[in-house]
Design a protein around this motif. Structure first.
Motif, mmCIF file in Angstrom:
data_model
loop_
_atom_site.group_PDB
_atom_site.id
_atom_site.type_symbol
_atom_site.label_atom_id
_atom_site.label_comp_id
_atom_site.label_asym_id
_atom_site.label_seq_id
_atom_site.Cartn_x
_atom_site.Cartn_y
_atom_site.Cartn_z
ATOM 1 N N ARG A 324 5.699 -2.668 12.621
ATOM 2 C CA ARG A 324 5.672 -1.824 11.270
ATOM 3 C C ARG A 324 4.671 -0.651 11.489
ATOM 4 N N ASP A 327 0.854 0.919 7.731
ATOM 5 C CA ASP A 327 0.981 1.009 6.106
ATOM 6 C C ASP A 327 -0.172 1.177 5.639
ATOM 7 N N ARG A 350 1.030 6.587 0.544
ATOM 8 C CA ARG A 350 0.681 5.154 1.394
ATOM 9 C C ARG A 350 1.967 4.864 2.272
ATOM 10 N N GLU A 413 11.480 -1.806 0.242
ATOM 11 C CA GLU A 413 10.433 -2.409 -0.562
ATOM 12 C C GLU A 413 10.056 -1.448 -1.718
ATOM 13 N N ASP A 437 6.137 -5.798 -1.912
ATOM 14 C CA ASP A 437 6.074 -4.444 -2.610
ATOM 15 C C ASP A 437 7.408 -4.389 -3.562
ATOM 16 N N ARG A 447 0.618 -5.687 -7.551
ATOM 17 C CA ARG A 447 0.620 -6.921 -6.991
ATOM 18 C C ARG A 447 -0.841 -7.715 -6.827
HETATM 19 MG MG MG Z 1 4.909 -3.634 1.863
#
Ligand code: MG
Ligand code: PEP
Length: 567
Positions: A324, A327, A350, A413, A437, A447
């Motif tokens: 990924r 992030d 983000r 997400e 998410d 969260r």
């Molecule tokens: Mg996430």
């Protein structure tokens, strides 16, 4: 006996003695002068003594630590005795300022200077800030910030933990994690699962427990109880047996009727990848690349990135590794990508969005991934976090193609991505559901907030419907192409590590599950007890439930193996 009911986020039953995480050190007031009859000489002597003490303490902790924790502690120990830092503070004390304020200001100047030097030196800026807080704590006679040092194992209690706290968390010393804040998808929960520690979050009131109190912690039911009774002592012994049985995974996960469900690992770097490969993971479903660079002030060079990614790829020759892209943002700030003054960072710049404000970083990361992939045998897939629109998916796929990366994908997400899955999937080759998410954004519940833990629950039928819609979107996209084979839709959020929820996800049509390697065996054990049709009917049961609790209870009632195993 006093009971605290929180949310169990990582199974395990343990009895241990409490250690509270100290509060962060507050900044000494700007105009704090030398107190009363204290002379500048007294203050300098106190400062030198405190710096020596902090140096010795960090050095002795470094001696018994290993891996990343050892590196962090050694670097910080050196900084505590740094002559430039102490000299700077002495100069300020000589103007009549208190030792606390002086070391605070001297630390800030040294950190700024290191930051401006860039590269490796900039990385040391955080060590200086940590050291000055420790010296202030020593001068004030209060506990040093961070995970407490201890010769004996303990149950760590905190408001919440940040990803950076893991660097000094020694799993041999910490028996369990209990927080008053945090939700089931918070980083405390993720850290606990990856370390295989029993954990309870959102346990209101636990921060008032005194150090040394004996507590029973049940990471499945979420109970924290003081003065454990005989039944709890027995439960701990029973768990020890289950835990050793569940530590074995043969790398093969099928439902009772033989439907294959590849189980992959979530990792944050090479060390975890090696552990995951040894634990039988069939590949990596999520490499959180931002975890490789959490302590970085500046963008890592392409060579540094290649080295990190290669370490992961080399652990999985011939296997799939889903990388990924960074992030950064919200609860995972990276100074070179994120703006710490954003008023609402979870809804801010983000993930993939940082490409808007820091153009070039994503291209350079893709270049590094491609270079590492070219010299490894892993089957490298790449996905972008926080994709919200089909245009973004198309743009990302274009960047991957330009870098020579042939398997681009998106994380689903953000609810808009689930709702438009058919279009979003068209330019890419796969999707991975980030249920952490997805839950936060579907329920509009941060969260990280303990009081919102009930909303922040991936069992929420609204979240399960979005999972279902994403799978349906992929099927529809295949039909539009006139192809029978739908593009794979996996899950890499924490939901995949909950054995009961994993059954529901498979029933909803998810093709792979990615989780911390500690959970592989439990998930495989439970999936092996049901057929695909049974999983589908459990999924329908959860989808039609009126709320998350009912969805979970309905499914768990049909999976008696969970209680038998204490999961
Ligand atoms: Mg996430
Ligand atoms: C998610 O959101 O589910 C996910 C896997 O990403 P992270 O937890 O790193 O935000």
């Amino acid at each position: 006996m006093e009971n605290f009911q929180g949310v169990g986020v990582s199974p395990g039953r343990i009895i241990g003695s409490v250690r509270q995480m100290p509060h962060p050190i507050s900044e000494p007031p700007r105009d704090e002068k030398l107190a009363g009859a204290t002379t500048a000489e007294d203050a300098v002597a106190a400062l030198r003594a405190a710096s020596k003490l902090v140096h010795a303490e960090l050095k002795s902790r470094a001696e018994t630590a290993s891996g990343a924790a050892k590196d962090v502690l050694e670097a910080t120990a050196l900084m505590a005795a740094d002559p430039m830092l102490i000299k700077g503070a002495v100069k300020i004390i000589n103007t009549g300022t208190s030792a606390e304020r002086a070391i605070w200001e001297a630390g800030a100047s040294v950190a700024e200077m290191l930051h401006n030097l860039g590269g490796y030196m900039a990385e040391r800026a955080t060590d200086v800030l940590d050291v000055r807080a420790r010296i202030v704590a020593s001068l004030r006679g209060v506990a040093a910030p961070g995970i407490p040092a201890s010769d004996t194992p303990f149950v760590l209690i905190a408001d919440d933990l940040a990803p950076a706290d893991t660097a000094t968390l020694d799993p041999a010393k910490v028996l369990a994690l209990v927080t008053s804040g945090g939700g089931p998808q918070s980083h405390t929960a993720i850290i606990a699962r990856s370390l295989g520690l029993p954990a309870v979050v959102a346990a209101h009131g636990v921060t008032s427990l005194p150090d040394g109190a004996s507590v029973f912690v049940d990471g499945a039911s979420g109970l924290v109880a003081t003065n454990p009774d005989a039944a709890q002592v027995d439960a701990v012994a029973a768990w020890a047996k289950t835990a050793s049985a569940l530590s074995q995974f043969d790398g093969n996960c099928r439902t009772a009727d033989g439907h294959l469900v590849p189980l992959l690992a979530n990792v944050g770097g090479a060390a975890e990848a090696v552990t995951a490969a040894a634990a039988g993971a069939q590949g990596v479903g999520l490499l959180r690349t931002e975890f490789c660079f959490l302590d970085r002030e500046t963008e890592p060079s392409i060579d540094e990135q290649v080295a990190e990614y290669r370490g992961v790829f080399d652990a999985f020759p011939g296997r799939k590794v889903v990388v990924r892209t960074l992030d950064a943002g919200a609860d995972k700030p990276l100074p070179f990508l994120t703006d710490s003054s954003e008023p609402n960072p979870a809804l801010g710049i983000r993930g993939y969005r940082t490409d808007l404000t820091s153009p070039g970083v994503l291209e350079r990361q893709l270049e590094a991934i491609a270079l590492a992939a070219a010299v490894s045998d892993a089957d490298v897939w790449v996905m972008a976090p926080m994709i919200a629109t089909p245009d973004e998916a198309e743009h990302f796929a274009g960047l991957c193609a330009a870098a020579g990366l042939t398997t681009p994908g998106v994380m689903v997400e953000v609810p808009s991505a689930a709702l438009t899955a058919e279009t979003i999937l068209a330019p890419v080759k796969f999707a991975s559901l980030g249920t952490n998410d997805l839950t936060q954004y579907t329920m509009a519940a941060d969260r990280q907030l303990g009081p919102l833990a009930a909303l922040n629950n991936p069992w929420q039928p609204a979240v399960l419907r979005l999972v279902h819609l994403t799978v349906a979107g992929s099927t529809a996209e295949a039909a539009t192409r006139g192809d029978d084979a739908a593009k794979p839709v996996g899950v890499c959020g924490e939901a995949a590590a909950d054995p009961a929820l994993a059954v529901v996800l498979v029933g909803l049509g998810v093709s792979t599950l990615s989780m911390t390697s500690r959970s592989l065996s439990a998930v495989a054990t439970v999936l092996a007890t049901i057929t695909l049709v049974e999983a589908q009917s459990l999924a329908s049961l959860a989808l039609s439930a009126p709320n998350a609790i009912e969805a979970r209870n309905r499914v768990r009632a049909r999976l008696p193996i969970l209680d038998q195993l204490g999961l």
